[in-house]
Structures are given as structure tokens and as C-alpha cells.
Design a protein around this motif. Structure first.
Motif, PDB file in Angstrom:
ATOM      1  N   ALA A 159     140.614 -79.782 -44.027  1.00  0.00           N
ATOM      2  CA  ALA A 159     141.605 -78.957 -43.332  1.00  0.00           C
ATOM      3  C   ALA A 159     141.105 -77.519 -43.219  1.00  0.00           C
ATOM      4  N   PRO A 160     140.078 -77.275 -42.410  1.00  0.00           N
ATOM      5  CA  PRO A 160     139.521 -75.921 -42.299  1.00  0.00           C
ATOM      6  C   PRO A 160     140.514 -74.952 -41.655  1.00  0.00           C
ATOM      7  N   VAL A 161     140.410 -73.704 -42.055  1.00  0.00           N
ATOM      8  CA  VAL A 161     141.288 -72.654 -41.530  1.00  0.00           C
ATOM      9  C   VAL A 161     140.402 -71.533 -40.982  1.00  0.00           C
ATOM     10  N   PRO A 162     140.025 -71.604 -39.704  1.00  0.00           N
ATOM     11  CA  PRO A 162     139.171 -70.560 -39.135  1.00  0.00           C
ATOM     12  C   PRO A 162     139.896 -69.214 -39.084  1.00  0.00           C
ATOM     13  N   GLY A 163     139.110 -68.159 -39.140  1.00  0.00           N
ATOM     14  CA  GLY A 163     139.640 -66.808 -38.985  1.00  0.00           C
ATOM     15  C   GLY A 163     138.945 -66.112 -37.835  1.00  0.00           C
ATOM     16  N   GLU A 164     139.612 -65.103 -37.288  1.00  0.00           N
ATOM     17  CA  GLU A 164     139.075 -64.426 -36.115  1.00  0.00           C
ATOM     18  C   GLU A 164     137.734 -63.756 -36.397  1.00  0.00           C
ATOM     19  N   GLU A 165     137.549 -63.310 -37.635  1.00  0.00           N
ATOM     20  CA  GLU A 165     136.374 -62.482 -37.949  1.00  0.00           C
ATOM     21  C   GLU A 165     135.079 -63.278 -38.071  1.00  0.00           C
ATOM     22  N   LEU A 166     135.169 -64.587 -38.257  1.00  0.00           N
ATOM     23  CA  LEU A 166     133.973 -65.412 -38.386  1.00  0.00           C
ATOM     24  C   LEU A 166     133.834 -66.300 -37.159  1.00  0.00           C
ATOM     25  N   SER A 167     132.593 -66.462 -36.710  1.00  0.00           N
ATOM     26  CA  SER A 167     132.347 -67.323 -35.542  1.00  0.00           C
ATOM     27  C   SER A 167     131.737 -68.658 -35.928  1.00  0.00           C
ATOM     28  N   HIS A 168     131.282 -68.748 -37.157  1.00  0.00           N
ATOM     29  CA  HIS A 168     130.595 -69.973 -37.567  1.00  0.00           C
ATOM     30  C   HIS A 168     130.701 -70.136 -39.074  1.00  0.00           C
ATOM     31  N   VAL A 169     130.996 -71.340 -39.521  1.00  0.00           N
ATOM     32  CA  VAL A 169     131.027 -71.674 -40.943  1.00  0.00           C
ATOM     33  C   VAL A 169     130.422 -73.061 -41.125  1.00  0.00           C
ATOM     34  N   ALA A 170     129.586 -73.217 -42.157  1.00  0.00           N
ATOM     35  CA  ALA A 170     129.029 -74.524 -42.505  1.00  0.00           C
ATOM     36  C   ALA A 170     129.070 -74.667 -44.018  1.00  0.00           C
ATOM     37  N   TRP A 196     132.209 -75.549 -38.480  1.00  0.00           N
ATOM     38  CA  TRP A 196     132.916 -75.185 -37.259  1.00  0.00           C
ATOM     39  C   TRP A 196     132.260 -73.991 -36.579  1.00  0.00           C
ATOM     40  N   LYS A 197     132.278 -74.052 -35.245  1.00  0.00           N
ATOM     41  CA  LYS A 197     131.679 -73.004 -34.418  1.00  0.00           C
ATOM     42  C   LYS A 197     132.654 -72.643 -33.302  1.00  0.00           C
ATOM     43  N   LYS A 198     132.729 -71.363 -33.003  1.00  0.00           N
ATOM     44  CA  LYS A 198     133.538 -70.904 -31.881  1.00  0.00           C
ATOM     45  C   LYS A 198     132.663 -70.781 -30.645  1.00  0.00           C
ATOM     46  N   THR A 199     133.067 -71.462 -29.587  1.00  0.00           N
ATOM     47  CA  THR A 199     132.294 -71.427 -28.345  1.00  0.00           C
ATOM     48  C   THR A 199     133.250 -71.362 -27.159  1.00  0.00           C
ATOM     49  N   GLU A 200     133.191 -70.278 -26.389  1.00  0.00           N
ATOM     50  CA  GLU A 200     133.925 -70.120 -25.132  1.00  0.00           C
ATOM     51  C   GLU A 200     135.394 -70.501 -25.271  1.00  0.00           C
ATOM     52  N   GLY A 201     136.060 -69.899 -26.236  1.00  0.00           N
ATOM     53  CA  GLY A 201     137.489 -70.107 -26.377  1.00  0.00           C
ATOM     54  C   GLY A 201     137.873 -71.379 -27.103  1.00  0.00           C
ATOM     55  N   GLN A 202     136.892 -72.149 -27.528  1.00  0.00           N
ATOM     56  CA  GLN A 202     137.166 -73.379 -28.276  1.00  0.00           C
ATOM     57  C   GLN A 202     136.506 -73.313 -29.646  1.00  0.00           C
ATOM     58  N   ILE A 203     136.952 -74.219 -30.507  1.00  0.00           N
ATOM     59  CA  ILE A 203     136.288 -74.386 -31.798  1.00  0.00           C
ATOM     60  C   ILE A 203     135.773 -75.810 -31.872  1.00  0.00           C
ATOM     61  N   GLU A 204     134.486 -75.929 -32.140  1.00  0.00           N
ATOM     62  CA  GLU A 204     133.876 -77.252 -32.298  1.00  0.00           C
ATOM     63  C   GLU A 204     133.703 -77.545 -33.786  1.00  0.00           C
ATOM     64  N   TYR A 205     134.256 -78.668 -34.239  1.00  0.00           N
ATOM     65  CA  TYR A 205     134.186 -79.084 -35.632  1.00  0.00           C
ATOM     66  C   TYR A 205     133.240 -80.276 -35.762  1.00  0.00           C
ATOM     67  N   THR A 206     132.379 -80.239 -36.761  1.00  0.00           N
ATOM     68  CA  THR A 206     131.536 -81.384 -37.093  1.00  0.00           C
ATOM     69  C   THR A 206     131.782 -81.722 -38.556  1.00  0.00           C
ATOM     70  N   ILE A 207     132.219 -82.946 -38.799  1.00  0.00           N
ATOM     71  CA  ILE A 207     132.644 -83.363 -40.138  1.00  0.00           C
ATOM     72  C   ILE A 207     131.907 -84.630 -40.524  1.00  0.00           C
ATOM     73  N   ASN A 208     131.375 -84.648 -41.736  1.00  0.00           N
ATOM     74  CA  ASN A 208     130.686 -85.836 -42.253  1.00  0.00           C
ATOM     75  C   ASN A 208     131.384 -86.336 -43.505  1.00  0.00           C
ATOM     76  N   ILE A 209     131.722 -87.624 -43.501  1.00  0.00           N
ATOM     77  CA  ILE A 209     132.406 -88.267 -44.627  1.00  0.00           C
ATOM     78  C   ILE A 209     131.451 -89.289 -45.236  1.00  0.00           C
ATOM     79  N   PRO A 210     131.273 -89.279 -46.563  1.00  0.00           N
ATOM     80  CA  PRO A 210     130.311 -90.191 -47.177  1.00  0.00           C
ATOM     81  C   PRO A 210     130.757 -91.654 -47.130  1.00  0.00           C
ATOM     82  N   VAL A 211     129.778 -92.529 -47.275  1.00  0.00           N
ATOM     83  CA  VAL A 211     130.011 -93.971 -47.254  1.00  0.00           C
ATOM     84  C   VAL A 211     130.973 -94.361 -48.377  1.00  0.00           C
ATOM     85  N   ASN A 212     131.829 -95.334 -48.062  1.00  0.00           N
ATOM     86  CA  ASN A 212     132.804 -95.893 -49.015  1.00  0.00           C
ATOM     87  C   ASN A 212     133.937 -94.919 -49.326  1.00  0.00           C
ATOM     88  N   CYS A 213     134.134 -93.947 -48.428  1.00  0.00           N
ATOM     89  CA  CYS A 213     135.203 -92.965 -48.622  1.00  0.00           C
ATOM     90  C   CYS A 213     136.045 -92.864 -47.350  1.00  0.00           C
TER      91      CYS A 213
END
Length: 877
Positions: free
Chosen positions: A812-823, A837-854
Motif C-alpha cells: 500500500a504505497p503512499v506517494p508524496g508530491e516531493e518524490l518522483s521515484h521510489v524503489a 513507483w515512478k511519476k510519469t506525465e501525470g500518472q504513477i506507474e507501480y511495479t510490484i513483485n510478490i515471492p513464490v508461494n505468497c
């Protein structure tokens, strides 16, 4: 599907394991889900034989953590080979994965070695050179296996044929020597693989925690005046026969070797002209109560990163080197001077305005003639004592040159430092000096980076403060005190567990806690025992510090899913609950009699309060006379709420119900007495953060008023940090929960003092104890991890990675205006989970990886909540 990252009692193929019913854990690789597992354990029989001692068969289960060994009884010294096979969601078996572990000495009768000491009578008023012990060994046939088991009342270092066995630095580590002493197991087989028939086993023995300088005031002889060592070398020959060479009074001894003085905190005196003569024999140690030897079952303290210095000042025979990173560690160097020439080296966290190493922040004073009970009491009560004073700790090395090029590496001291000051005319190059970091060899599990390099540096500062203070126990600072303060450990637990695998480390420290607890249910404020009990026993009752007794095991359970940790320590936790029950109410009898909510109030005992708020907010009265009913009642509620939950988990429903009832009384008392107009108008952020973070306010209107008051207090303080020791870990989370996300980010990114980035901009490479830093009126550490606990918010809120159940995460990430990228990524007990998460042209792109068996519940603003299985997921919102 195959098993990966296999651990036995949280350890990777442990040598000398002391747990006879170890638990297996692993991660899964490949496919989506584990549908079954099989564990096969075999013991070695003879040179090549194997015997199956446990075979689970195919077990239909997705479990992959804390699977208890249930085979034949494990015996001392046994090598156990294990094989793990997993089945996937299609019921297809994957490749078998194998590993091993080896048992230690499980019975006191396994020890043939005797405790031996230097051949002299020690005096409390004297400090002594390092004891050197030696045994010559004649080998008559080929060796296939060699193990050394060793421990000490003090700190020891092993040498085999002149080569140091450095698996554990500062072995055996620190415990309460009156209760329990750790031993280590070493694989020495490689030293017997050559054709040499004559070998020498040497043991150097220093004072260490046993009789060396301890705590802030440099008391000595905390556990005794006579140090001792015990060891046995066990050789298994090619024909299957065994031989044990043990410590006894036949060993050679002398204390005329090169290390003329060694103290963990004060440093070493090293004379390169000397070698041990071994002109005498060891003596059997004085009769004492039985020393309980136990396997450490923990990660070892090891040498880690190495730093090279650069010259920052050089004049009048003085050179100051900057290693660029504040660490806990020691030195190695190469140097040449005339025979007998003395070179003095001082280690420091800071330099003064003239560029010289500055000891001010780290040093206290102690009597030159040594402490007496009267002087200790005078120091604690008046901060003074009669007689000549000397500084403590000294953090120095006096090196005496041999006349040729000499090499040196510290053996029995550890310093907190970034700078060293070298005084003398010896020849050296700056690159000849190395600073070596020392800390428990925990696997790094967490990583965080973002678009703001200042924040990234703050994260690194916190990680380095953790490294500097996790040396067999969680210490407060690596300089002045170097003690296992309970409050520091509990406030930082979750932050530290993101950064590193702290499970075996805290398993050990919880055993220390069991050793330390008093009959009344309290624990001391520092543990293991470090002397000065007048101070640390009294402050042990303080809320926030005493609460480590349940918060550390509870957070351990939540983090690692280890129910056994709660069962094992329930009696200890329950004893604290019973203590609280019998100490309810105001201290003042008239106040207690007139208060209708007295049975929900708590303030008795000695309490430290919020501790180390910015100076303008601090309480004016500290110590035994200070009253802290607000803090205490809040923590009464917190304690009883969590103890009630733990009681339910472990099956003690009667205690659980009773604690729940007391929690409700505390909640009502707190809301009625402390949630009022005075609170709604306070500028003290801690007073507002605490009830929000601990969940004590249930009245919606009152909660809203507290939320608004907190936002205003933060805004009026120009978004600077206004909390102290207990509430700093909760500040950013409380603001976020209150809906003030922008405010939380502004506090994080504030560059003014007090604030985390202010420290970064001052060039700090670790976290400060006091917000004021160099401007603090009193002493303060510049390597103190607890204020860095805000990094938990970066992982669990900014990146949104939370462990919320068995094989389950909430993202449940909570982006803030001051950061454009978090990993961020976290190598949890269930596998590696990550969120970017990355901010790109008015959108936020999220990439999430969940481990096997979870599985994971993904909560993103602007999207419906979803539950997903293992895999990579990308969302654009």
C-alpha cells in the motif's frame, strides 16, 4: 519448484548448533505455489555411512517456515545432512536441494577441557597484559576432521600454527556470565591437511566484558577479577579413532607477549618488540559456581567493510586521518619507527574547530584510583566525585615500534570512530592505515532508494548506525556506553528487521533478557548486566524501556511468523503484566483517593518520560522525582492491549481477558484525564503523537481535535521534528494515518534543525543521539540508531511493503508530491518482495513483485483493492 535460501534456526548451515529440535525454513523458487514438501535428514555414520533419522514423507502443505525437526534424538557433534523436495501447484516435484548442519556440545559432560587462568593472583586495582596460552600437538596419523570448541570469561582469540581463526571477533560475545556463557565451534581441519606432524594451538585472553571497562563510567571487574579460558581440540583420524586435546594446567602460559594492555573501550598497548616466552604454566581457574556453557546459535561478529583514510591535518608530528564513514570497528596498519619509539593513536567520531580529533562528546570521567560504591552513588546523584579523574573511554592505541616495518591489527578493542589522530615520528603512508567495521554478520535484507539523494543518505546513515550498534547485542552507541538499552532496541526493532535479518540476533538477546529479569517482573534498562545496578535497575521500570519485554517478542512474531517466540517468553511477558497490575494508581495517596479513574492510571516507579525531545520541549525534572502519568498510562493501555492479544495467541485466555479489562480502564482514564483542552493546544508533538500511534483515543471528536492539534504543532514548528525517544518512530506514521501525508513528507524533507536531513547536510554518516548534535549542552553520541527508526515509514508506507500474515503481504504505497521515484525491496522470511513507483506525465506507474508461494493485498489510490499471487504486477494510475 525448488527450495532456496534454506535456513536452520534462521542460520545458514550452522556449525556447532545447540538447539536439539531445530526448525527448517526456506523460500520457494519457480512456479506459483507450494502444494507439498518432504524433508529427509541423515546422520553421518563412520567415514562414509549414512543413517536416515527423519523422513517426513510427502506432506501436503504450503508451510515453508518454522518446521520443527521431529526425528531421532540429535547427539553432540553429529553432522546432519538434509534434503528438501517441494511440489508445485500442479503436484509436480521439483529438484531436491541438500545442505547440512552440525551439532555442538549438547551436554556439560561433553566438555573435557578445564577452565584455566594466567598464573598470577589478580587485584581489582590492577590492569594486566593479555594472557597467552599454548599447547604443542603431535600428530601421528592423517586427520579427516578437526573441531575446536572454545569459550572464555573474558575475550579470546585462537591461533593455529600462528594463523588466527577469526570466525568470531571478540569471542565469546557478551552474556551475563553469572548465568550463561557462549561457546563457539571452529572447523580447523584445513590446518591438519598438510604433512606437518607438529602443531601449536595458542589462545590469547583479554579482559573483555568480564573485567574490562564497562558502561558509561568505566567500571571494571563487573563479573570478577580472574579471567579464564576453556577449549578442546577434537581430532578425528582416518581410521575412525578420535583424540581430544583440552585446556588444563599442562598448557604453557605467559603474559609477556606484545599486547601489554587490552580493554574493549580504552584500547590497546602493543609492543612489537615482544613475543610470548611461555616460560610458565597455566593454572586451573579458581573454584566458582558452575558456568553454564551454551552454543551461541547466533550470527558471529565478523570483520566487514574496510575503509582507507585520507589526511585532513598534518603538523607538528600529528596526523589526522578521515576514513569517510563513522563506524564501530578497529584499526590495522603498517608502520616503521626506531626500536622502542612510541606512537599514540586516538580514535574519535569528530574533529574540533582546529581539525584535531575531539573526544568531548564521547567521554565521561572516572576516578583514577577506581570506583567505590560511595563514588558511584555520588556520581549518579550529584554528577561528581572526589579525587583525581581520568577520561573514559579512551579509545586509543599506544604502539611501540620494533625498528623494522611492523604490522598491527587490533585484537581486543572496538572503537566508535571516523577519524584517528596519530602522534609520533614513525614512518607510514596514509593508505597504510585501514578502518575495519565490526558487527554481527546479519544478512542485509532491505534496500530503499528514491529520487532525493538526501533521503538516500539518511537511509544509509541509519543502516550504518545499525551496523555500528549490533555487535552481539543491540547497543545504544559504540563509544560512551555501548550498552544493551532496552528502549533503543524496541523502538528500532521493525526498522532494523527491514534492513537486516535480525531473527537469530534477537533470539539470542531475548535469552539475555530472560537471564536479566527480576523476580518482580521487571527487567533492567540495560542487558546483559553491566554493573552500576543502582542506575540500570531503577530505570528498568521506565515505560518504553520496560515495554521491550513484550514488544520485542511481539514484533518478532509479527515480522517472522514465529509463534514459538511468544510461547517461550510468555512467562516473562506475563510477569511484567502482573507487575503492572500491582502498581496501578497515582503515587500521591490523596490524588489517588480523589481520582475516580485511579485503577486505570499508572505512574509508579522511575520513568524517563519522552526523553531527548528538542531541548525547548523537554521536561524540566528528570530522575526518580519526575512524574510521567500521561506517558505511563498510555503505555499501560498499550501493554495490556498487546499482552491480551499475545495471551490469546498462546492460549492463556484467563490472562488475556484480565489484561483486556485493564486496557479498557486505562483507555477511559487516559481519555478522561489527558485528552483535554491543554492537549489540544500543546506544541509538544510527542504528547499528540503518542495517543494517536498507540490507538488509545476512541472518541471520534476528540481524535479529530488531536489530529488537528498535531498538524498545527508540526506546521508551527516549521515542519521540524519535535518528538523525542519514544514518539519519533511514530511521528510520520501518525501524520499519515491522520490524512496529513503532505505534512509527513515535509517533516521528512525538512533541512532545518531538528531534522534528519539537517544531519545529512552537516556531513553526518550516521544518526545522532541528540537533535542538537554538537550544540547539545550535554554529552551525546553521533552514532545512535534509534532516531533513525523513521526509516520504517519509508519501507512500510512510502514504499508500502508490509508483512501482514503467514505468507501474506499488504502493498500500500503512499506517494508524496516531493518524490518522483521510489524503489524498495525486502528479503522477508517468505521471500523477496519489492515495490517501485515512478511519476510519469501525470500518472504513477507501480511495479510490484510478490515471492513464490505468497499472496499480497494491493492497495493503490485510484484502483480497487486486489489480492494477487506470486509474480510481477504493473499498474498505471
Amino acid at each position: 519448484m525448488i527450495a532456496s535460501r534454506i535456513r536452520v534456526e534462521y542460520l545458514n548451515q550452522p556449525l556447532g548448533l545447540g538447539n536439539s529440535k531445530p526448525r527448517f525454513s526456506w523460500n520457494c523458487s519457480g512456479d506459483k505455489r507450494q502444494s507439498a514438501y518432504r524433508i529427509i535428514c541423515e546422520r553421518m555414520v563412520g567415514a562414509d555411512g549414512k543413517e536416515t533419522i527423519w523422513d517426513t514423507g510427502k506432506v501436503d502443505s504450503s508451510a515453508m517456515t518454522h518446521i520443527v525437526y521431529e526425528g531421532k534424538i540429535l547427539k553432540s557433534r553429529e553432522v546432519i545432512l538434509y534434503t528438501i523436495i517441494l511440489w508445485n501447484e500442479e503436484d509436480e516435484a521439483g529438484d531436491a536441494v541438500s545442505g547440512s548442519f552440525e551439532m555442538g556440545l549438547l551436554d556439560e559432560a561433553d566438555w573435557q577441557g578445564r577452565w584455566i587462568s594466567g598464573n598470577y593472583t589478580a587485584s581489582k586495582k590492577m590492569r594486566y597484559p593479555v594472557d597467552c596460552f599454548r599447547k604443542s600437538i603431535k600428530i601421528t596419523k592423517p586427520v579427516v576432521k578437526a573441531r575446536i570448541y572454545a569459550s572464555a570469561l573474558g575475550v579470546y582469540k585462537l591461533y593455529m600454527d600462528g594463523n588466527p581463526l577469526e570466525e568470531f571477533i571478540l569471542a565469546p560475545g557478551i552474556t551475563d556470565y553469572r548465568k550463561r556463557v557462549q561457546y563457539q565451534t571452529y572447523d580447523a581441519t584445513r590446518y591438519f591437511e598438510c604433512e606437518n606432524d607438529n602443531h601449536k594451538l595458542e589462545i590469547y585472553l583479554g579482559d573483555g566484558w568480564y573485567r574490562g571497562s564497562s558502561a558509561a563510567y568505566g567500571v571494571t571487574n563487573v563479573y570478577g577479577t580472574e579471567t579464564a579460558v576453556i577449549a578442546q581440540l577434537e581430532l578425528t583420524y582416518v581410521d575412525g579413532s578420535c583424540e581430544i586435546i583440552s585446556t588444563d594446567d599442562s598448557w604453557d602460559w605467559s603474559n609477556d607477549g606484545p599486547i601489554r594492555f587490552a580493554d574493549l573501550k580504552d584500547g590497546e598497548i602493543y609492543d612489537a618488540c615482544k613475543t610470548p616466552a611461555y616460560g610458565s604454566k597455566a593454572k586451573l581457574a579458581l573454584k566458582r559456581k558452575t558456568v553454564h556453557l551454551v552454543a551461541s546459535d547466533n550470527v558471529y561478529v565478523k570483520e566487514q567493510e574496510v575503509f582507507h583514510g585520507r589526511v585532513v591535518k598534518q603538523e607538528n608530528g600529528i596526523t589526522v586521518l578521515d576514513f569517510g564513514q563513522n563506524i564501530a570497528g578497529y584499526l590495522s596498519f603498517k608502520i616503521k619507527g626506531e626500536k622502542g619509539m612510541k606512537v599514540h593513536i586516538f580514535c574519535s567520531e569528530l574533529v574540533d574547530e582546529n581539525g584535531y580529533a575531539d573526544p568531548f562528546s564521547m567521554q565521561e570521567s572516572k576516578p583514577k584510583e577506581g570506583w567505590t560504591t560511595f563514588k558511584i552513588l555520588s556520581k549518579l546523584m550529584t554528577n561528581s566525585f572526589k579525587g583525581e579523574a581520568v577520561p573514559t573511554p579512551r579509545q586509543e592505541i599506544d604502539f611501540i615500534c620494533s625498528g623494522d616495518w611492523d604490522t598491527y591489527k587490533t585484537s581486543f578493542a572496538v572503537f566508535g570512530f571516523r577519524y584517528i589522530q596519530i602522534e609520533g615520528e614513525a614512518e607510514f603512508e596514509p593508505e597504510d592505515f585501514c578502518a575495519i567495521a565490526l558487527y554481527s554478520d546479519m544478512e542485509q535484507t532491505g534496500g530503499f532508494s528514491c529520487s532525493d539523494e538526501r533521503v538516500n543518505q539518511f537511509v544509509q546513515n541509519t543502516l550504518w548506525s545499525m551496523k555500528g550498534n549490533f555487535l552481539d547485542i543491540p547497543t545504544d552507541c559504540p563509544t560512551r556506553e555501548r550498552l544493551g538499552w532496552t528502549g533503543d532496541a524496541q523502538v528500532f526493532f521493525d526498522t532494523g528487521a527491514y534492513f537486516m535479518n535480525t531473527a537469530p540476533f534477537f533470539e539470542k538477546w531475548l535469552r539475555d533478557m530472560e537471564d536479566a529479569r527480576y523476580d518482580n517482573g521487571l527487567i533492567p534498562a540495560v542487558l546483559p548486566f553491566a554493573g552500576v545496578e543502582q542506575m540500570y535497575k531503577a530505570t528498568g521500570s521506565s515505560v518504553g524501556w520496560a515495554d521491550a519485554v513484550y514488544l520485542v517478542p511481539y514484533r518478532f512474531y509479527k515480522r517472522y511468523g514465529d509463534k514459538q517466540i511468544l510461547i517461550e517468553h510468555w512467562n516473562m511477558m506475563k510477569s511484567y503484566g502482573e507487575y503492572l497490575k500491582t502498581h496501578l494508581g497515582y503515587k500521591d495517596r490523596k490524588q489517588a483517593a480523589s481520582c475516580e479513574y485511579n485503577d486505570g492510571i499508572y505512574e509508579k516507579g522511575v520513568h524517563l518520560g519522552e526523553w531527548l525531545e528538542p531541548e525547548e520541549f523537554r521536561d524540566k525534572v528528570y530522575g526518580a522525582s519526575a512524574k510521567h502519568p500521561e506517558e505511563c498510562t498510555a503505555y499501560l493501555y498499550y501493554a495490556m492491549t498487546i499482552l491480551s492479544e499475545i495471551g490469546e495467541i498462546v492460549g492463556d485466555l484467563e490472562a488475556s481477558g484480565e489484561y483486556k479489562g485493564i486496557a479498557e480502564k486505562a483507555r477511559v482514564a487516559y481519555e478522561e484525564i489527558f485528552v483535554n483542552e491543554e492537549l489540544f493546544t500543546t506544541r509538544r508533538q510527542a504528547k499528540l503523537v503518542r495517543p494517536l500511534a498507540l490507538g488509545i483515543i476512541t472518541d471520534d471528536d476528540k481524535r479529530k481535535q488531536v489530529v488537528e492539534a498535531l498538524k498545527k504543532a508540526v506546521e508551527d514548528y516549521d515542519y521540524r521534528v519535535g518528538t523525542g525517544f519514544l514518539s519519533t518512530p511514530f511521528l510520520l506514521g501518525a501524520l499519515t494515518e491522520a490524512g496529513a501525508v503532505d505534512t509527513a513528507y515535509k517533516v521528512l524533507l525538512n533541512e532545518k534543525n531538528p531534522g534528519w536531513l539537517y544531519e545529512v547536510l552537516q556531513g553526518s554518516t550516521t544518526v545522532w543521539e541528540n537533535w542538537e548534535g554538537k550544540d547539545a549542552n550535554g554529552k551525546g553520541s553521533f552514532n545512535h540508531y534509534s532516531p533513525g527508526s523513521a526509516c520504517q515509514w519509508l519501507f512500510d508506507t512510502v514504499a508500502g511493503i508490509q508483512v501482514t500474515g503467514d505468507k501474506h503481504f499488504t502493498i500500500a504505497p503512499v506517494p508524496g508530491e516531493e518524490l518522483s521515484h521510489v524503489a524498495a525491496s525486502y528479503e522477508s522470511i517468505y521471500g523477496k518482495v519489492s515495490c517501485e513507483w515512478k511519476k510519469t506525465e501525470g500518472q504513477i506507474e507501480y511495479t510490484i513483485n510478490i515471492p513464490v508461494n505468497c499472496k499480497a493485498t494491493i492497495v493503490l489510490e485510484g484502483m480497487d483493492t486486489v489480492v494477487v499471487e506470486a509474480g510481477e504486477y504493473t499498474y498505471e494510475i
